[in-house]
Write an enzyme that holds these catalytic residues in place. Structure first.
Site, PDB file in Angstrom:
ATOM      1  N   GLU A 111     -17.866  58.050  44.132  1.00 45.02           N
ATOM      2  CA  GLU A 111     -16.457  58.352  43.907  1.00 45.02           C
ATOM      3  C   GLU A 111     -16.044  58.184  42.453  1.00 45.02           C
ATOM      4  O   GLU A 111     -16.632  57.405  41.698  1.00 45.02           O
ATOM      5  CB  GLU A 111     -15.591  57.449  44.799  1.00 45.02           C
ATOM      6  CG  GLU A 111     -15.807  57.725  46.268  1.00 45.02           C
ATOM      7  CD  GLU A 111     -15.000  56.827  47.191  1.00 45.02           C
ATOM      8  OE1 GLU A 111     -14.581  57.312  48.258  1.00 45.02           O
ATOM      9  OE2 GLU A 111     -14.801  55.649  46.855  1.00 45.02           O
ATOM     10  N   CYS A 124     -11.690  56.503  36.204  1.00 39.62           N
ATOM     11  CA  CYS A 124     -12.641  55.473  36.607  1.00 39.62           C
ATOM     12  C   CYS A 124     -13.891  56.176  37.138  1.00 39.62           C
ATOM     13  O   CYS A 124     -13.812  56.978  38.067  1.00 39.62           O
ATOM     14  CB  CYS A 124     -12.014  54.594  37.682  1.00 39.62           C
ATOM     15  SG  CYS A 124     -13.101  53.289  38.309  1.00 39.62           S
ATOM     16  N   CYS A 131     -24.225  50.176  45.113  1.00 37.45           N
ATOM     17  CA  CYS A 131     -24.402  49.077  44.155  1.00 37.45           C
ATOM     18  C   CYS A 131     -25.310  48.025  44.763  1.00 37.45           C
ATOM     19  O   CYS A 131     -25.133  47.653  45.929  1.00 37.45           O
ATOM     20  CB  CYS A 131     -23.046  48.462  43.796  1.00 37.45           C
ATOM     21  SG  CYS A 131     -23.159  47.128  42.577  1.00 37.45           S
ATOM     22  N   CYS A 135     -21.659  41.875  45.799  1.00 42.17           N
ATOM     23  CA  CYS A 135     -20.468  41.024  45.713  1.00 42.17           C
ATOM     24  C   CYS A 135     -19.730  41.043  47.042  1.00 42.17           C
ATOM     25  O   CYS A 135     -19.527  42.104  47.629  1.00 42.17           O
ATOM     26  CB  CYS A 135     -19.578  41.480  44.569  1.00 42.17           C
ATOM     27  SG  CYS A 135     -20.362  41.344  42.941  1.00 42.17           S
ATOM     28  N   CYS A 138     -16.348  43.332  47.752  1.00 40.50           N
ATOM     29  CA  CYS A 138     -16.312  44.705  47.252  1.00 40.50           C
ATOM     30  C   CYS A 138     -16.916  45.676  48.266  1.00 40.50           C
ATOM     31  O   CYS A 138     -18.041  45.476  48.747  1.00 40.50           O
ATOM     32  CB  CYS A 138     -17.078  44.782  45.929  1.00 40.50           C
ATOM     33  SG  CYS A 138     -17.165  46.428  45.208  1.00 40.50           S
ATOM     34  N   CYS A 351      -8.958  48.802  42.912  1.00 36.05           N
ATOM     35  CA  CYS A 351     -10.121  47.994  42.543  1.00 36.05           C
ATOM     36  C   CYS A 351     -10.788  47.395  43.781  1.00 36.05           C
ATOM     37  O   CYS A 351     -10.138  46.775  44.618  1.00 36.05           O
ATOM     38  CB  CYS A 351      -9.677  46.884  41.596  1.00 36.05           C
ATOM     39  SG  CYS A 351     -11.008  45.801  41.063  1.00 36.05           S
TER      40      CYS A 351
END
Length: 374
Positions: A111, A124, A131, A135, A138, A351
């Site tokens: 995205e 962004c 990833c 984390c 997220c 975020c």
């Protein structure tokens, strides 16, 4: 300009009847474009013209490159594709934010987000499909990891967003899917293309990292005047260990030293991204320790109240009063503080919310819950 995602020259048939992708021009430097056009006697001139069309004009249709001869445009269509990406979904927020879900034909989606402000337009970008950092707060990290993006796929996101924007996209943040410093070679190539061909200022480009110390030093050696943002999220190792597995390898003191050294090498004030999770990272004790950690470091702390993500951890967003109290502690100790302007909640573009549709080979969906601190 052609509509984004409507690439007309994506594949060709080999002599044995096998379909193969044509080489993609987006992602090539001016020198690489010239080499791709060899042995044409005018390759250098045409390479320069192509670079201008692809990057500074964000043109994705060879037929519309009017300053190129018709025969040359037809040749380009037979030999190459321009834009590497296809749009799988395009969502509009009520606050003007737009989010694209894209892929390069393999349906490994990622995205990118267009963020218009009154005084500028930012975007962004993602650097990886998924990833690997895991984390706990997220959506991207919970979805796992597939691969690095190429330089063409990275700058291709910028060009798609520029084509749907009514104004020039002048600022870029690498805060989408992925850890940019794990794909540093391709990220740096895309950054240089943005500066040299698109015409963006290095000072308007920000790279975010969870804190990979060797790569921070590697980036510092490039001496580029770009912003580096550290996703810190807690100044206390015990808490950060539970939130961010990377902290086990490079704890707070070590990563903060690397960030200070980055400032010395580049002269660029560092940014510390700080996620406020109710009862976990938003306590007065955390604020006091954060002020101690950043003391004497030219920096800004950017507070980000938690955006809801289905982490199965029960994380919650703190009330405004808790956010204000945390900020007051920092400011009373001389810390330079800002708070993230929150955009795109209604399309999951804020975020930590990216990649709801992505689930890679190493998805992490189950982990023991974190205790809430008093």
């Amino acid at each position: 300009m052609g509509m984004p995602g409507t690439e007309r020259y994506t594949s060709y048939m080999t002599a044995d009847g096998v379909e193969a992708k044509k080489p993609c021009l987006v992602g090539m430097t001016r020198e690489e474009l010239t080499a791709a056009l060899a042995p044409r006697p005018d390759a250098k001139l045409r390479g320069k013209q192509l670079a201008a069309q692809l990057y500074s004009r964000a043109q994705d249709d060879f037929a519309n490159m009017a300053d190129l001869p018709l025969a040359f445009r037809q040749e380009l269509g037979e030999r190459f594709q321009s834009q590497p990406l296809e749009i799988a979904a395009h969502r509009h927020s009520t606050d003007g934010v737009q989010k694209l879900l894209v892929h390069n034909g393999d349906h490994q989606v990622y995205e990118c987000v267009l963020l218009p402000y009154e005084d500028r337009v930012s975007c962004c970008l993602s650097s990886q499909v998924g990833c690997p950092m895991g984390c706990r707060f997220c959506a991207t990290g919970l979805g796992g990891f597939d691969r690095n993006l190429t330089a063409g796929e990275i700058i291709g996101q910028y060009l798609l967003l520029q084509r749907i924007s009514e104004r020039r996209v002048s600022h870029v943040v690498f805060m989408g899917m992925g850890e940019p410093l794990l794909n540093l070679k391709n990220v740096l190539k895309s950054v240089r293309l943005m500066h040299e061909e698109v015409g963006l200022s290095y000072r308007h480009i920000t790279i975010s990292t969870v804190g990979l110390v060797p790569q921070i030093y590697e980036l510092a050696e490039e001496k580029l005047p770009i912003h580096l943002a550290l996703s810190l999220h807690s100044p206390i190792d015990e808490v950060r260990d539970r939130l961010m597995p990377v902290n086990h390898k490079w704890p707070v003191a070590e990563v903060m030293k690397a960030m200070r050294d980055y400032y010395v090498a580049t002269g660029r004030k560092i940014t510390l991204e700080y996620l406020l999770i109710k009862g976990i990272t938003d306590t007065p004790e955390q604020a006091q320790e954060l002020a101690r950690v950043v003391k004497g470091t030219p920096s800004v702390v950017n507070l980000i109240p938690f955006n809801w993500v289905d982490t199965e951890q029960g994380f919650a967003r703190p009330e405004k009063e808790r956010v204000q109290a945390f900020r007051r502690v920092l400011e009373s100790r001389g810390v330079n503080v800002t708070q993230r302007v929150e955009r795109g909640h209604d399309i999951a573009a804020a975020c930590g919310q990216l990649a709801g549709q992505h689930k890679g080979k190493f998805a992490r969906r189950e982990a023991p819950s974190l205790p809430v601190l008093n």
